[in-house]
Design a protein around this motif. Sequence first.
Motif, mmCIF file in Angstrom:
data_model
loop_
_atom_site.group_PDB
_atom_site.id
_atom_site.type_symbol
_atom_site.label_atom_id
_atom_site.label_comp_id
_atom_site.label_asym_id
_atom_site.label_seq_id
_atom_site.Cartn_x
_atom_site.Cartn_y
_atom_site.Cartn_z
ATOM 1 N N GLU A 192 -10.373 12.112 2.819
ATOM 2 C CA GLU A 192 -8.962 12.102 3.237
ATOM 3 C C GLU A 192 -8.577 10.755 3.836
ATOM 4 O O GLU A 192 -7.500 10.218 3.564
ATOM 5 N N LYS A 193 -9.474 10.197 4.655
ATOM 6 C CA LYS A 193 -9.205 8.883 5.245
ATOM 7 C C LYS A 193 -9.139 7.805 4.160
ATOM 8 O O LYS A 193 -8.294 6.895 4.218
ATOM 9 N N GLN A 226 0.210 18.575 0.480
ATOM 10 C CA GLN A 226 -0.399 17.459 1.208
ATOM 11 C C GLN A 226 -1.746 17.866 1.809
ATOM 12 O O GLN A 226 -2.124 17.423 2.887
ATOM 13 N N CYS A 246 5.063 10.183 -1.461
ATOM 14 C CA CYS A 246 3.942 10.574 -2.316
ATOM 15 C C CYS A 246 3.728 9.533 -3.413
ATOM 16 O O CYS A 246 4.516 9.438 -4.356
ATOM 17 N N VAL A 281 -2.440 10.828 -1.911
ATOM 18 C CA VAL A 281 -2.305 9.424 -1.510
ATOM 19 C C VAL A 281 -0.855 9.245 -1.090
ATOM 20 O O VAL A 281 0.045 9.116 -1.924
ATOM 21 N N THR A 282 -0.613 9.286 0.214
ATOM 22 C CA THR A 282 0.743 9.361 0.754
ATOM 23 C C THR A 282 0.886 8.427 1.938
ATOM 24 O O THR A 282 -0.027 8.296 2.751
ATOM 25 N N ASN A 283 2.041 7.766 2.030
ATOM 26 C CA ASN A 283 2.330 6.863 3.131
ATOM 27 C C ASN A 283 3.654 7.254 3.762
ATOM 28 O O ASN A 283 4.693 7.190 3.116
ATOM 29 N N ALA A 320 -3.389 4.453 0.155
ATOM 30 C CA ALA A 320 -1.926 4.405 0.178
ATOM 31 C C ALA A 320 -1.446 3.104 0.807
ATOM 32 O O ALA A 320 -0.550 2.430 0.274
ATOM 33 N N TYR A 321 -2.042 2.722 1.939
ATOM 34 C CA TYR A 321 -1.644 1.481 2.601
ATOM 35 C C TYR A 321 -1.984 0.268 1.740
ATOM 36 O O TYR A 321 -1.211 -0.702 1.671
ATOM 37 N N HIS A 330 -5.874 7.964 2.394
ATOM 38 C CA HIS A 330 -4.813 7.424 3.236
ATOM 39 C C HIS A 330 -4.882 5.899 3.266
ATOM 40 O O HIS A 330 -3.842 5.212 3.206
#
Length: 397
Positions: free
Chosen positions: A127-128, A83, A107, A101-103, A134-135, A131
């Motif tokens: 990184e943001k 991660q 994964c 890309v994780t929520n 992912a959402y 993220h």
Amino acid sequence: MGDEGLGLGEVLRAAEEAAPTESVDVVARNLEKRFGVRAVSFWLVDLIGREAVRLPRAGESLRDGTQRTGLRGSVYDRVLRSQRLHHEYDPDEGYRVIAPVTNRGDCIGVLELSVPRLDDEVREEIEKAAHALAYIVVTDRRFTDLYHWGRRTTSISLAAEIQHQLLPSASCCEAPQFTLAGGLLPADEVGGDTYDYTLEADALHLSITDAMGHDTASALLATLTVNALRGARRAGLGLTEQAHAAHRAIRAHGHGMTTGQLLRIELDTGRCRLVNAGHPWPLRLRDGRVEEVPLRINLPFGVPLPVRYEAQDIDLRAGDRLLLLTDGMCEREAATLDMARLLRDTRGEHPREVVRALADAVHHVCGGVLADDATIMVLDWHGSGLGERHAADAGFS
């Protein structure tokens, strides 16, 4: 950072205005505009966790061919396991960057791109962006089959299609009090096994069930079981009432039975209540030692006999790891596995990696062909502070 920042509101507005199939392009355009990135790709983890599949961008046809690559030992695999963002430098191409890309611990895949410069600011913004992606994907996959298509690298049987619709939309969940991961194998041929979880304001609910049989009929029986349990739970009924609801639904169906285990864990005290309906006992890892959790066993759901379901307290303390499993993990070739040793050997790993390690071990010992479905849930209980200590004083944990 002003205009140089992520502009999350701008990204989310753009994602809402775009088609649900263009999530990657929304994020890509944002990064291209601010940092001059290029060659942006989103790689989805496939259904069985062995390959990464590149999701087509806008203007690319699914019929043009799909890029796939093996996960094991790859840089994508290392990024998903750790991660952590990975980068490498090429004098001609600039920096190749791969971000998870994780929520909430689930994964989904990795975001890959090239960028001419890479400093702390750019790293943080990538990184943001990953993220945020992912959402966006979690939201947009309700409206399109694109993300389901991208996860399928093998043919899926009808029983497996039914079965996967019964599972939670995320196989992993992280919260301050716990980390949870589940797995179902073989993912493309299942028929009968399920796991489920849901989080309330004050409690975590878990279930693992195994419907009789291995075909479409067992998948339909699993559908009755899971939805009866969910319906009772959502109506605010307790564990024993949920169990009786599943039993009545199967009896009304007229044939078949399902074993199962239902748990409810209070988040503020750690008190764990459990109903066991003819199901294998859990394993608990505590302080480096693995042991079965002995339980009183009630009859399976749907058995043509008078039944009585009882909820019992089980000992759950901060730092414990709990393994729930179906009998596919305990029968035939799988029975030769030393589950206790595997749990000890993976005690430092995230629950999702433990699920994968156990699945790999079963797959290997069975020569790649499982005689039965197998389902795994791994729960790490982190504890809930002062409330849990009060529960311990009361004798609950």
